[in-house]
Structure formats: structure tokens, C-alpha cells
Design an enzyme around this catalytic site. Sequence first.
Site, PDB file in Angstrom:
ATOM      1  CD  GLN A  86      22.150 -39.801  26.417  1.00  8.50           C
ATOM      2  OE1 GLN A  86      21.350 -39.359  25.105  1.00  8.50           O
ATOM      3  NE2 GLN A  86      22.610 -37.797  26.344  1.00  8.50           N
ATOM      4  CG  HIS A 138      28.142 -40.268  29.778  1.00  8.20           C
ATOM      5  ND1 HIS A 138      26.638 -39.203  28.828  1.00  8.20           N
ATOM      6  CD2 HIS A 138      27.621 -41.226  29.923  1.00  8.20           C
ATOM      7  CE1 HIS A 138      25.858 -40.148  29.706  1.00  8.20           C
ATOM      8  NE2 HIS A 138      26.456 -41.185  29.610  1.00  8.20           N
ATOM      9  CG  LEU A 139      33.837 -43.427  25.193  1.00 10.58           C
ATOM     10  CD1 LEU A 139      33.344 -43.915  24.428  1.00 10.58           C
ATOM     11  CD2 LEU A 139      35.143 -42.555  25.233  1.00 10.58           C
TER      12      LEU A 139
HETATM   13  P1  DGP Z   1      24.057 -42.751  31.100  1.00 11.00           P
HETATM   14  O1  DGP Z   1      22.631 -43.910  32.090  1.00 11.00           O
HETATM   15  O2  DGP Z   1      24.707 -43.307  29.952  1.00 11.00           O
HETATM   16  O3  DGP Z   1      23.637 -41.186  30.756  1.00 11.00           O
HETATM   17  O4  DGP Z   1      24.733 -42.781  32.191  1.00 11.00           O
HETATM   18  C1  DGP Z   1      25.138 -42.217  32.944  1.00 11.00           C
HETATM   19  C2  DGP Z   1      25.806 -42.618  33.739  1.00 11.00           C
HETATM   20  O5  DGP Z   1      26.446 -41.086  34.727  1.00 11.00           O
HETATM   21  C3  DGP Z   1      25.353 -43.370  35.176  1.00 11.00           C
HETATM   22  O6  DGP Z   1      26.206 -44.788  34.378  1.00 11.00           O
HETATM   23  C4  DGP Z   1      25.247 -42.825  36.245  1.00 11.00           C
HETATM   24  C5  DGP Z   1      26.360 -41.942  36.298  1.00 11.00           C
HETATM   25  N1  DGP Z   1      25.687 -40.447  37.403  1.00 11.00           N
HETATM   26  C6  DGP Z   1      24.843 -39.808  37.639  1.00 11.00           C
HETATM   27  N2  DGP Z   1      24.890 -39.253  38.606  1.00 11.00           N
HETATM   28  C7  DGP Z   1      26.084 -39.096  38.739  1.00 11.00           C
HETATM   29  C8  DGP Z   1      26.872 -38.357  39.002  1.00 11.00           C
HETATM   30  O7  DGP Z   1      26.035 -37.274  40.492  1.00 11.00           O
HETATM   31  N3  DGP Z   1      28.382 -38.481  39.463  1.00 11.00           N
HETATM   32  C9  DGP Z   1      29.315 -39.536  38.563  1.00 11.00           C
HETATM   33  N4  DGP Z   1      29.978 -39.727  39.130  1.00 11.00           N
HETATM   34  N5  DGP Z   1      28.519 -40.220  37.868  1.00 11.00           N
HETATM   35  C10 DGP Z   1      26.983 -40.349  38.106  1.00 11.00           C
END
Ligand code: DGP
Length: 118
Positions: free
Chosen positions: A98, A104-105
Site C-alpha cells: 500500500q 482504494h479498490l
Molecule cells: P496502492 O499501492 O494499492 O496504495 O495503490 C496506489 C495507486 O495509486 C497506484 O496504483 C498508483 C496510484 N497513484 C499514485 N499517485 C496517483 C495520482 O496522483 N493520481 C492517480 N490517478 N493515481 C495515483
Amino acid sequence: MAENSTPCLFCRIVRREAPGKIVFEDDLVTAFEDVHPRSPTHVLIVPRKHIESLDALGSEDESLIGHLHMVAAQLARDRGIQKTGYRTVINTGAHAGQSVFHIHLHLLGGRSMAWPPG
Ligand code: DGP
């Protein structure tokens, strides 16, 4: 950690203070494209309410967590990926990787996936 004590990236996307390609929104959740997509469909469904992780859920959040999944299933049908299948994932804590501490899903689909995940 409360939303107000640290600027939370996903709270900022929900409030449209940070950029995000929002694909769905209702009173409870916002869904937007993952900035680093791992599959042709990679959408993040997040509660509008700040909750750090699955481990921080309260009993009052039970229907909310169900709603995240209902929205994921509808988005999958909208994109037609229910025909071939898709994966929904919530990463919790360090061992799961994480990286954003607003629950988030992940909705992943559009390609076949291996099991178990790495
Ligand atoms: P997790 O590793 O499960 O915490 O997933 C976090 C996700 O969030 C990862 O797949 C990339 C995404 N993410 C990180 N920063 C941003 C952002 O600024 N915008 C968007 N749309 N997604 C992001």
C-alpha cells in the site's frame, strides 16, 4: 491519521484540488484512472470519506465498503470486461505494498492475470 493533519492525495483528487481522470462519482465514492495503469482497465474506486486502510474501517463503514465493490462491478460491466473477467484488489499495509493511505479498490482488467500475485 485524520485527513486534515496531512494533505491526502486522494482526498485532493476527490475535491478536484489535484488532477485526476474521474470516471464516476456519487455521494459516497469517486472513481478515477490509475496514473500508472497495470492493465488496460485500471481504475481506483475511493470513498469520499478519508479512511486510511481496510484496517481503519469502522462498523459504520460496512455498507460503504460494499458500495465500492458494487461500483467496481458496474464499471466493469460498462467497459465490457465482465465478459473476460477482472480483478479487484485492496492493498493493506507494507507487505501488500500500500502506497497511498486513503483506502482504494483497484479494478484491473482487459488482460489475463497470474495467480498468486507477486
Ligand atoms: P496502492 O499501492 O494499492 O496504495 O495503490 C496506489 C495507486 O495509486 C497506484 O496504483 C498508483 C496510484 N497513484 C499514485 N499517485 C496517483 C495520482 O496522483 N493520481 C492517480 N490517478 N493515481 C495515483
